[in-house]
Design an enzyme around this catalytic site. Structure first.
Site, PDB file in Angstrom:
ATOM      1  N   CYS A 151     -71.071   0.943 -77.610  1.00  0.00           N
ATOM      2  CA  CYS A 151     -70.242   0.772 -76.419  1.00  0.00           C
ATOM      3  C   CYS A 151     -70.967   1.276 -75.178  1.00  0.00           C
ATOM      4  CB  CYS A 151     -68.909   1.494 -76.602  1.00  0.00           C
ATOM      5  SG  CYS A 151     -67.846   1.358 -75.158  1.00  0.00           S
ATOM      6  N   CYS A 154     -68.762   3.158 -72.659  1.00  0.00           N
ATOM      7  CA  CYS A 154     -68.410   4.530 -73.049  1.00  0.00           C
ATOM      8  C   CYS A 154     -69.604   5.476 -72.896  1.00  0.00           C
ATOM      9  CB  CYS A 154     -67.972   4.587 -74.516  1.00  0.00           C
ATOM     10  SG  CYS A 154     -66.916   3.247 -75.017  1.00  0.00           S
ATOM     11  N   ASP A 155     -70.790   5.027 -73.278  1.00  0.00           N
ATOM     12  CA  ASP A 155     -71.906   5.962 -73.452  1.00  0.00           C
ATOM     13  C   ASP A 155     -73.086   5.757 -72.501  1.00  0.00           C
ATOM     14  OD1 ASP A 155     -70.501   7.067 -75.592  1.00  0.00           O
ATOM     15  OD2 ASP A 155     -71.346   5.637 -77.012  1.00  0.00           O
TER      16      ASP A 155
END
Ligand code: NAP
Length: 325
Positions: A151, A154-155
């Protein structure tokens, strides 16, 4: 695990209906297909609920969406997802957070069994989507959360000014690689073939980006490091030459696996695990159970085709209720 803002996994909202209260439709999964099914079910006057595990689906984890009609400027997957949820709620279809673990038939009644409660319903729409496929190379599992990610939204920010590898050659790989160019010192897309699968427009954007490099005919053979990812081992599939490339982040976008295990004993799946359903009604082999979105066997998996499925499924569920109850 991603969780929608302000929500606790497993928590039910204030909209819970008491157990035993027969619903017209339970929609399993809160992605574009599920929310659209909820919107149409609510507008059709069906007693409905969307049951979602709160993990955030593929749309929720997409950095940008620029091909959903009506949004001339790109919108984040998270924002689009929230708007869809709000619209379903506006028309009377609430979202409850629960992990559905099975569906049991009791005559015409379907029992949707969550961890928190069981829903009795006349129809079910399975809209559980698909999840990122694992690449299956040494180091992938070991370094998950320590450099290996599925992701970018997200990261990505963890890899500011660091070298990043993206694996895959489809729309997701290139779109997310473009997004990761905001952070990484250099983003290398490693693809196993000479030709990319991604749509032309996304390829063009990728080729114009100075930070993005394409390494074609190449596979990631292993992911290596000590505490965190430090490098990937690459293999040229033509010459079989092995090289090493420095990397702090490795993002996997090598396709999807359908989230259909919940119904694998109950409903006909194809050889890849996608639910087989009638294209005109989305009804599965079990009367009153419908499948919408990426979990369904189909040729084009897009947000717009998921929303289309959701609308078709809800209207078919409405007809089923009218004719069978
Ligand atoms: P995808 O289109 O299935 O692409 C997966 C990519 O991973 C392919 O390039 C494939 O290579 C590669 N791959 C698969 N297994 C591999 C392995 N073991 N080792 C190395 N490479 C491997 O998946 P996706 O990009 O996640 O997209 C899924 C669906 O969503 C597609 O229909 C896509 O069009 C859609 N989508 C659309 C948008 C958009 O329209 N904006 C954005 C994201 C996704 P090969 O090409 O050699 O098979």
């Amino acid at each position: 695990m991603k969780t929608r803002k302000g929500e606790v996994k497993g928590r039910t909202t204030a909209f819970c209906r008491p157990m035993g209260d027969m619903l017209d439709v339970v929609i399993v999964g809160g992605g574009p297909a599920g929310f659209t099914a909820g919107l149409y079910a609510g507008r059709a006057g069906l007693k409905s609920v969307i049951v979602d595990n709160g993990a955030g689906g593929q749309l929720f984890g997409s950095s940008i969406v620029e091909n959903y009609p009506g949004f001339v400027e790109p919108i984040s997957g998270q924002s689009l997802s929230q708007l869809m949820q709000d619209q379903a709620l506006k028309f009377g279809c609430p979202v409850e957070y629960d992990q559905v673990e099975g569906i049991v038939l009791d005559g015409k009644v379907k029992l949707v069994k969550g961890i928190n409660k069981t829903y009795n319903t006349k129809t079910v729409i399975i809209a559980t989507g698909a999840s990122a496929r694992k690449l299956g190379v040494p180091g992938e599992q070991e370094f998950q959360g320590r450099g290996v990610s599925y992701c970018a939204t997200c990261d990505g920010a963890f890899f500011k000014d660091k070298p990043i590898i993206v694996v895959g050659g489809g729309d997701s790989a290139l779109e997310e690689a473009l997004f990761l160019c905001r952070y990484g010192s250099k983003v290398t897309v490693v693809h196993r073939r000479q030709h990319l699968r991604a749509t032309f427009h996304i390829q063009e954007l990728a080729r114009k980006n100075d930070k993005l490099f394409l390494q074609l005919n190449t596979v990631v053979d292993a992911i290596e490091g000590t505490d965190v990812v430090e490098r990937v081992r690459l293999k040229d599939v033509v010459s079989e030459e092995i090289t090493y490339q420095e990397a702090a982040g490795v993002f996997m976008y090598v396709g999807q696996e359908p989230n259909s295990s919940l119904v694998k004993e109950l409903i006909t799946l194809d050889e890849y695990g996608y639910i087989v359903a009638d294209a005109d009604t989305t009804q599965t082999n079990v009367p009153g159970i419908f499948a919408a979105g990426d979990v369904r066997q189909k040729t084009l998996r897009q947000v717009v085709t998921a929303t289309s499925d959701g609308a078709i499924a809800a209207m078919a569920a409405s007809r089923y209720v009218e004719q069978n109850w």
